[in-house]
Structure formats: structure tokens, C-alpha cells
Design an enzyme around this catalytic site. Structure first.
Site, PDB file in Angstrom:
ATOM      1  CD  GLU A 158      52.430  -3.970  -8.297  1.00  0.00           C
ATOM      2  OE1 GLU A 158      53.063  -2.658  -8.104  1.00  0.00           O
ATOM      3  OE2 GLU A 158      53.352  -5.151  -8.237  1.00  0.00           O
ATOM      4  CD  GLU A 234      53.325  -1.697  -3.642  1.00  0.00           C
ATOM      5  OE1 GLU A 234      53.981  -1.595  -4.355  1.00  0.00           O
ATOM      6  OE2 GLU A 234      52.611  -2.486  -3.312  1.00  0.00           O
ATOM      7  CE1 TYR A 303      61.394  -2.562  -1.106  1.00  0.00           C
ATOM      8  CE2 TYR A 303      61.455  -0.626  -0.900  1.00  0.00           C
ATOM      9  CZ  TYR A 303      60.615  -1.077  -1.832  1.00  0.00           C
ATOM     10  OH  TYR A 303      60.213  -1.127  -2.828  1.00  0.00           O
TER      11      TYR A 303
END
Length: 591
Positions: A158, A234, A303
Site C-alpha cells: 500500500e 485484501e 478481526y
């Protein structure tokens, strides 16, 4: 030996088209004894690929000292994936984000005040080269071109969200190629113009990261990647937790619906995360998008993923598996027959703390003091994680004045003559406390906790401790004794009887058990601190929540007597803990 490559708009493996259905599983967040279990469950869900980051700070904790054993044994993880015939995507870029301490960068980089990060700055590149000399040969032999499971590797992570130094990105690409990396290379960025412009590399596959709106996200990716397979590197199907905020959840049906859209578009997908695991020790990261808006990540990295923190399938797991089975035209029951049995859980009950060691009485046993005219940050005294204690003498008498910590990172407990005065936190705008100095003067002691370095955004360069001096009124205070407290070795502590007081202390107990099983330490009634089991740092607890219990995987326990140490910064209602078979991730431990 296999060849994984891009042909027109599809991936191929040995000339056959293949769609990647991948899940992120971080070996460094799971005890090694459970790696195969998590990978089996990934495959049983219908996935053909596992993805993992590689955290630099986990493998080079000190300059030139490398670690590839235990939880850092990435080769063992790769072999487990290969045995299950899973493809592997590896993301070994120097920076990983991942809600991991400092985004995976080693804290010792910050000992150099001139260090520049994530750009074409030679001292930074020199450290990367030394690290890659150790890491990449270990990975190269597991590439599919060498008969292994690795099919692709990431150059940087990123990067468009941080910078635009194309020379730096090209350097990383060549650093990998020159060390024998010959599998597909890729980048991943958010699906916007600025991010894809800043993070892409000519001739390297660009992929996108997002959690919703796949049609528009892939359309933006297509503007920059006119040909080649579409891939969401992702797919944010859940989210991470900050201390003091509710536990994040996302409806399974919503996750399955977006996933189905991506499959219908012919795209490949990597679930971030498929199984989150745990931020053991002091490895949690933090976010800080505005200068003082600092939010540390919780110990649990559950998560809200298809496999929960303990590796158990959730409703999301079932929903995702059904989508895959439907697209493959088969029953999900076929794959579910591969599921290993759930790990056993045990509630070992209440454990009384039997001994106590006051921190301030143990400072010289825990560390070697450093004398300095000014309070130095952790990195300047060779420390990366944990706590640091600053002590100085103030002459008196002095009337009530404001004590200013001009920059504290991240949370300071202030004591005058060992009496607790209050807390100064980076996360609040208030950076002062009022103190009074009696005749004859007083000892000022400041205990600072590194709550986790920033892992994403513009404030990545995040030195810890007191970084800009201490003032009483307008007068700077000089002549400090500094005790670095990484708390990675507690065997030198001298314990006595448990007493009631409000100073930071270690509490120790023995837990005899007949059979190790997964369990959870309930910290209800305690305030803030760290828990160790048989010398292993489980991570932090805090009564702000949302996390109330700490996960203890069975492999950390042993048949017979187990040692539990709690480092509590403030105090507790009762000097006891409770080991339960129920994990509480959405509450507070003030009960």
C-alpha cells in the site's frame, strides 16, 4: 517445479487457468503447533491459497541478529502449506502495516535521528539489503519455480497511501530479483487514482485492496491495469479493534454477497483476514491519522474473520464456504469432511496471586540504569518495546505548579516520592499535571508505556518514551536516571508477600493442571497491564475494553505447575484471576 504467470486476463499454473481463492493467515500471530490446523481449515473452506506478511521486526529484533525459530520459523509454515498442496502468496516487503508494531519495521531504525523511511535513502536501503540477504534466500527455495508452494511476492505494501518514490519501488523490485526471486511480483493499493499512481510499478501486476463495492473498485483498477487478471489482494471482510472502542463485527451474509460479486466478475480474491490470531507480546500496532488522535490496537486480532481468534469456524466461515461450493457446483459438505476436530477448552477456575514484587524496588534488577541530562526516548537507549522509567530530583519547597511532558509516547504514570499523582496520555490533549514539592525536595518518577508504534499513515516515525523534555512550570528538568524496561526477562525479580498498594507491581501465581487445553484469562477487576504464562508474553489487558479475556493456546501450558505473572500498573479489586473456557471480546473488565 511449476510456472505461475499472467496470460492475458487470467492466472495460469503450468499453462492451466487458475483462480486464486486465498486467505491471510499470519504465522507470527499463531503458535506453530496450530499452523497446520488453521491451514487445514482454510482448505476445508474451499480455498486454494494462503497469504502471509513477513514482519521485519519479528525476524531482526536487533541489528544483525536474526531469528527464524519458533513462531518466526517461516520455513516450517511454508512446508506445512506445501504438504496440504496450498499455493502461497508471500508479502516480504520491508513495511507490512498489518496493525503490527511499526508496520513491521524494526524500532532500532529510529535510533538514527536522521533516518528516512520508505524512500530511496541509502542508510534505509542498506538495512533492507542486509535483511534481504538473510530472508530472501530462505524464501527463494520455496518458490514454485523450485518445486515449492510460493507463487507470488509483493514488492511494497500500500505504498500509494504513504509516498510516491518510484525509484525506491524499483530498487525493492531489483533487490528481490537479484536475490533469486523469479515468481510473479505484485503491488497492492486502494482503488483510487492517487494510491494506484503512487504505489504501482511498471511491468509489475497491480492489485487492489477494498472491503466493498467491487464493481467500481475493479473498474478503477482497470484504468491502471488495462490487461491482466483482476485481484482483490485484501478483501476486508472484518476489521481490527482499538482499545476503548466496541469489538468490530460484520454480517456474514454481507461478506458472502460481496465475495460472490467478485467471483462473478471473474476475479481472484484474498480474504484479509481469514484467521487473525493474536498480537502476542508488545507487537500490536496503533493508528494516528491526526497528530494527537492516537489509537492503539487491542491484543486480540480476531478481526471478525471466518476463523475466530482461537481458530474456530464462525457463521462467516459457513457463508463463504457455501458461496464457493455454489460457484463450483458442489456441496460444501465434501470439503467440510476435512475439518479437524475443535481444540479442547478448559476452565481452570480461580487462581490467587501468591507473591508480589514492586516495580520500583526491582528497577536495578530488571535493567542497567542510564544517566542522561535529558529524558531519552527508548530507541536512543537501545530499547524497542515495553516500558521505560525516568527518575530525577526536584529541589523544594515549591508551590503547586504544572508538570509538562512536552511529548509523551504513549502513556505516562507520574509519581512524586513514590506517591501516584496521575496519568498523562498521548491520546488526550491534556499533557500536564499539577504537583507540589515539599521542603527538602522530592523524587519525580515517570513510568512510560510504549502502547504500540503507529503502523499506518503520516506519523509512522513514532519514537517512544519522553521525546521532547519535561518542565515544571517554565523550568526544564535535567539530570535523569533512565531504566529501560523491555520486560522480556523477569527471572531476576525478587518476590515477597502480596500487599495492598497503588504502585506498579508484578504478581505471581502457580497453576497446577492435569491436561493442557485452550483457555482464557479473565482480567475482570484489574486495571491495565501485561500477563505472562510460563515466560511467554500473552499481551496487554485494559479495563477500557473491548477485550476482557486473554487467549492462552494449549501449547503454552504444560502438565504440572504453570507460572503466571501479571504486571499491573495501577491496582485491582482482588489479587486473583480466573481461567475460563469463554472468550469475551466485547465488554470491559471492570467487573
Amino acid at each position: 517445479m511449476g510456472i505461475f504467470e499472467v496470460r492475458e486476463n487470467v492466472f495460469t499454473y503450468d499453462n492451466e487457468p487458475v483462480r486464486l481463492v486465498s486467505g491471510a493467515v499470519h504465522y507470527f500471530r499463531i503458535v506453530p503447533e496450530y499452523w497446520r490446523d488453521r491451514l487445514l481449515k482454510l482448505k476445508a473452506c474451499g480455498f486454494n491459497t494462503v497469504e502471509t506478511y513477513v514482519p521485519w521486526n519479528f525476524h531482526e529484533p536487533k541489528p544483525g541478529q536474526y531469528r527464524f525459530d519458533g513462531m518466526a520459523d517461516i520455513e516450517r509454515f511454508l512446508r506445512a502449506a506445501a504438504e496440504l498442496e496450498l499455493f502461497v502468496i508471500v508479502r516480504p516487503s520491508p513495511y507490512i502495516c498489518a496493525e503490527w508494531e511499526f508496520g513491521g519495521l524494526p524500532a532500532w531504525l529510529l535510533a538514527d535521528s536522521d533516518m528516512q523511511l520508505r524512500c530511496y535513502y541509502k542508510p534505509f536501503l542498506d538495512r533492507i539489503d542486509a535483511y534481504y540477504d538473510e530472508l530472501l534466500p530462505r524464501l527463494a527455495k520455496y518458490q514454485c519455480t523450485q518445486g515449492g508452494p510460493i507463487i507470488a511476492m509483493q514488492i511494497e505494501n500500500e505504498y500509494g497511501s504513504y509516498g510516491n518514490d518510484s525509484r525506491y519501488l524499483h530498487y525493492l523490485k531489483e533487490a528481490m530479483v537479484s536475490r533469486g526471486i523469479d515468481v510473479l511480483l505484485f503491488t497492492s493499493d486502494g482503488p483510487t487514482d492517487a494510491l494506484l499512481q503512487g504505489g504501482s510499478v511498471p511491468g509489475v501486476l497491480a492489485t487492489a485492496n477494498f472491503g466493498s463495492s467491487p464493481v467500481s473498485s475493479f473498474a478503477k483498477l482497470r484504468e491502471y491495469e488495462a490487461e491482466g487478471p483482476l485481484m482483490c489482494m485484501e478483501y476486508w471482510n472484518g476489521w481490527f479493534d482499538h482499545w476503548g472502542k466496541p469489538h468490530h463485527t460484520r454480517e456474514a451474509d454481507d461478506v458472502a454477497s460481496v465475495f460472490s460479486e467478485m467471483l462473478e466478475a471473474g476475479a481472484s480474491v484474498n480474504f484479509y483476514m481469514f484467521h487473525g490470531g493474536t498480537n502476542f507480546g508488545f507487537y500490536n500496532g496503533a493508528n494516528c491519522q491526526l497528530y494527537n488522535h492516537y489509537e492503539p490496537t487491542a491484543t486480540s486480532y480476531d478481526y471478525d474473520a471466518p476463523l475466530d481468534e482461537t481458530g474456530q469456524p464462525t457463521a462467516k466461515y459457513e457463508a463463504v464456504s457455501e458461496v464457493l461450493a455454489r460457484h463450483a457446483g458442489q456441496s460444501s459438505d465434501i470439503l467440510h469432511g476435512m475439518l479437524p476436530a475443535p481444540a479442547e477448552r478448559a476452565a481452570y477456575g480461580r487462581v490467587e496471586m501468591q507473591e508480589q514484587a514492586n516495580l520500583f524496588g526491582q528497577l536495578n534488577a530488571l535493567s542497567e540504569a542510564v544517566r542522561s541530562p535529558v529524558p531519552l526516548p527508548m530507541e536512543k537507549v537501545g530499547q524497542s518495546y515495553g516500558f521505560i522509567c525516568y527518575t530525577t530530583h526536584i529541589t523544594g519547597p515549591r508551590p503547586m505548579e504544572q508538570l509538562h511532558l512536552q511529548e509523551v509516547r504513549d502513556r505516562a504514570l507520574v509519581f512524586v516520592n513514590d506517591a501516584f499523582i496521575g496519568v498523562i496520555e498521548r491520546a488526550t490533549m491534556e499533557q500536564t499535571l499539577s504537583i507540589e514539592v515539599p521542603e527538602g525536595g522530592a523524587e519525580l518518577r515517570i513510568l512510560v508505556e510504549n502502547m504500540g508504534r503507529v503502523n499506518y499513515g503520516p506519523y509512522l516515525k513514532d519514537r517512544k518514551g519522553i521525546t521532547e523534555g519535561v518542565r515544571l512550570g517554565f523550568q526544564f528538568l535535567f539530570d535523569w536516571t533512565i531504566h529501560p524496561l523491555p520486560l522480556d526477562e523477569l527471572s531476576q525479580l525478587a518476590y515477597g508477600a502480596v500487599e495492598e498498594h497503588n504502585q506498579p507491581s508484578f504478581y505471581r501465581a502457580n497453576l497446577p493442571i492435569e491436561q493442557p487445553a485452550d483457555t482464557f484469562i479473565d482480567m475482570s477487576g484489574w486495571t491495565k497491564g501485561v500477563v505472562y504464562v510460563n515466560g511467554f508474553n500473552l499481551g496487554r489487558y485494559w479495563n477500557r475494553g473491548p477485550q476482557q479475556t486473554l487467549y492462552v493456546p494449549a501449547p503454552l501450558l504444560r502438565k504440572g505447575v504453570n507460572e503466571i505473572i501479571v504486571f499491573e500498573q495501577h491496582g485491582m479489586k482482588e489479587p486473583s484471576i480466573r481461567l475460563t473456557d469463554n472468550h469475551v471480546l466485547n465488554g470491559t473488565n471492570e467487573g
